[in-house]
Design a protein around this motif. Structure first.
Motif, PDB file in Angstrom:
ATOM      1  N   GLY A   1       0.789  -1.390   0.008  1.00  0.00           N
ATOM      2  CA  GLY A   1      -0.046  -0.118   0.112  1.00  0.00           C
ATOM      3  C   GLY A   1       0.859   1.238   0.018  1.00  0.00           C
ATOM      4  O   GLY A   1       0.391   2.156  -0.661  1.00  0.00           O
ATOM      5  N   LEU A   2       2.008   1.160   0.622  1.00  0.00           N
ATOM      6  CA  LEU A   2       2.788   2.643   0.594  1.00  0.00           C
ATOM      7  C   LEU A   2       3.682   2.586  -0.533  1.00  0.00           C
ATOM      8  O   LEU A   2       4.661   3.393  -0.519  1.00  0.00           O
ATOM      9  N   SER A   3       3.729   1.679  -1.536  1.00  0.00           N
ATOM     10  CA  SER A   3       4.688   1.979  -2.568  1.00  0.00           C
ATOM     11  C   SER A   3       4.576   3.128  -3.564  1.00  0.00           C
ATOM     12  O   SER A   3       5.605   3.486  -3.935  1.00  0.00           O
ATOM     13  N   LEU A   4       3.301   3.730  -3.385  1.00  0.00           N
ATOM     14  CA  LEU A   4       3.208   4.708  -4.137  1.00  0.00           C
ATOM     15  C   LEU A   4       3.873   6.167  -3.388  1.00  0.00           C
ATOM     16  O   LEU A   4       4.203   6.817  -4.349  1.00  0.00           O
ATOM     17  N   LEU A   5       3.956   6.102  -2.267  1.00  0.00           N
ATOM     18  CA  LEU A   5       4.879   7.120  -1.723  1.00  0.00           C
ATOM     19  C   LEU A   5       6.214   6.986  -2.109  1.00  0.00           C
ATOM     20  O   LEU A   5       7.034   8.148  -1.945  1.00  0.00           O
ATOM     21  N   SER A   6       7.026   5.732  -2.509  1.00  0.00           N
ATOM     22  CA  SER A   6       8.148   5.845  -2.590  1.00  0.00           C
ATOM     23  C   SER A   6       8.671   6.075  -3.914  1.00  0.00           C
ATOM     24  O   SER A   6       9.802   6.465  -4.534  1.00  0.00           O
ATOM     25  N   ASN A   7       7.567   6.166  -5.034  1.00  0.00           N
ATOM     26  CA  ASN A   7       7.660   6.644  -6.452  1.00  0.00           C
ATOM     27  C   ASN A   7       7.918   8.093  -6.406  1.00  0.00           C
ATOM     28  O   ASN A   7       7.204   9.049  -5.439  1.00  0.00           O
ATOM     29  N   HIS A   8       8.356   8.796  -7.417  1.00  0.00           N
ATOM     30  CA  HIS A   8       8.177  10.178  -7.592  1.00  0.00           C
ATOM     31  C   HIS A   8       7.005  10.677  -8.532  1.00  0.00           C
ATOM     32  O   HIS A   8       7.460  10.420  -9.747  1.00  0.00           O
ATOM     33  N   GLN A   9       6.070  10.918  -7.897  1.00  0.00           N
ATOM     34  CA  GLN A   9       4.959  11.358  -8.746  1.00  0.00           C
ATOM     35  C   GLN A   9       4.656  12.983  -8.332  1.00  0.00           C
ATOM     36  O   GLN A   9       5.338  13.325  -7.638  1.00  0.00           O
ATOM     37  N   THR A  10       3.892  13.462  -9.273  1.00  0.00           N
ATOM     38  CA  THR A  10       3.506  14.788  -9.194  1.00  0.00           C
ATOM     39  C   THR A  10       2.395  14.823  -7.860  1.00  0.00           C
ATOM     40  O   THR A  10       2.011  14.051  -7.242  1.00  0.00           O
TER      41      THR A  10
ATOM     42  N   TRP B   1      -4.472  10.074  -4.980  1.00  0.00           N
ATOM     43  CA  TRP B   1      -4.258   8.663  -4.503  1.00  0.00           C
ATOM     44  C   TRP B   1      -4.375   8.528  -3.051  1.00  0.00           C
ATOM     45  O   TRP B   1      -5.329   7.621  -2.548  1.00  0.00           O
ATOM     46  N   LEU B   2      -3.974   9.472  -2.183  1.00  0.00           N
ATOM     47  CA  LEU B   2      -3.983   9.383  -0.840  1.00  0.00           C
ATOM     48  C   LEU B   2      -5.602   9.698  -0.417  1.00  0.00           C
ATOM     49  O   LEU B   2      -5.858   8.988   0.598  1.00  0.00           O
TER      50      LEU B   2
ATOM     51  N   VAL C   1      -7.336   6.432  -1.012  1.00  0.00           N
ATOM     52  CA  VAL C   1      -7.268   5.400   0.028  1.00  0.00           C
ATOM     53  C   VAL C   1      -7.517   5.630   1.242  1.00  0.00           C
ATOM     54  O   VAL C   1      -8.121   4.964   2.039  1.00  0.00           O
ATOM     55  N   TYR C   2      -7.684   7.113   1.456  1.00  0.00           N
ATOM     56  CA  TYR C   2      -8.024   7.357   2.718  1.00  0.00           C
ATOM     57  C   TYR C   2      -9.792   7.128   2.814  1.00  0.00           C
ATOM     58  O   TYR C   2     -10.303   6.517   3.587  1.00  0.00           O
ATOM     59  N   ALA C   3     -10.493   7.472   1.700  1.00  0.00           N
ATOM     60  CA  ALA C   3     -11.905   7.175   1.503  1.00  0.00           C
ATOM     61  C   ALA C   3     -12.104   5.725   1.652  1.00  0.00           C
ATOM     62  O   ALA C   3     -13.116   5.062   2.289  1.00  0.00           O
ATOM     63  N   ALA C   4     -11.392   4.962   1.018  1.00  0.00           N
ATOM     64  CA  ALA C   4     -11.356   3.502   1.007  1.00  0.00           C
ATOM     65  C   ALA C   4     -11.331   2.996   2.303  1.00  0.00           C
ATOM     66  O   ALA C   4     -12.091   1.886   2.822  1.00  0.00           O
TER      67      ALA C   4
END
Length: 97
Positions: A40-49, A56-57, A60-63
């Protein structure tokens, strides 16, 4: 061909089962949390805008807030249906005795 007919019959009986909607929701909730535990936290390790990360956060918070509620409602519905069917089965067997 016979195997296809058996498979179609099995899928049709499972999809028309009264437990199917609640069981599908419960399976989805469990799958969501299992996937979240493993990556679940792999998105935070990528460099996204920033907007992508925030979107995305928020999703995920709503889900994370809604899936336990959906799971609880599904468990209550499954248990209610099971108890109702069990009680009607006991009443039917008592009437025939």
């Amino acid at each position: 061909m016979k195997t296809l007919t058996i498979l179609q019959s099995t899928v049709k009986s499972a999809a028309t089962n009264e437990y199917f909607p609640s069981a599908a929701v419960l399976a989805g909730v469990v799958l969501f949390w299992a996937i979240g535990l493993f990556g679940g936290l792999s998105l935070l390790s990528n460099h996204q805008t920033l907007l992508t990360t925030l979107s995305w956060l928020l999703f995920v918070y709503a889900a994370a807030v809604l899936t336990p509620l959906a799971g609880l409602i599904a468990v209550v519905d499954l248990s209610r249906r099971w108890l109702r069917n069990r009680a009607s089965g006991v009443a039917t067997s008592a009437e025939t005795a």
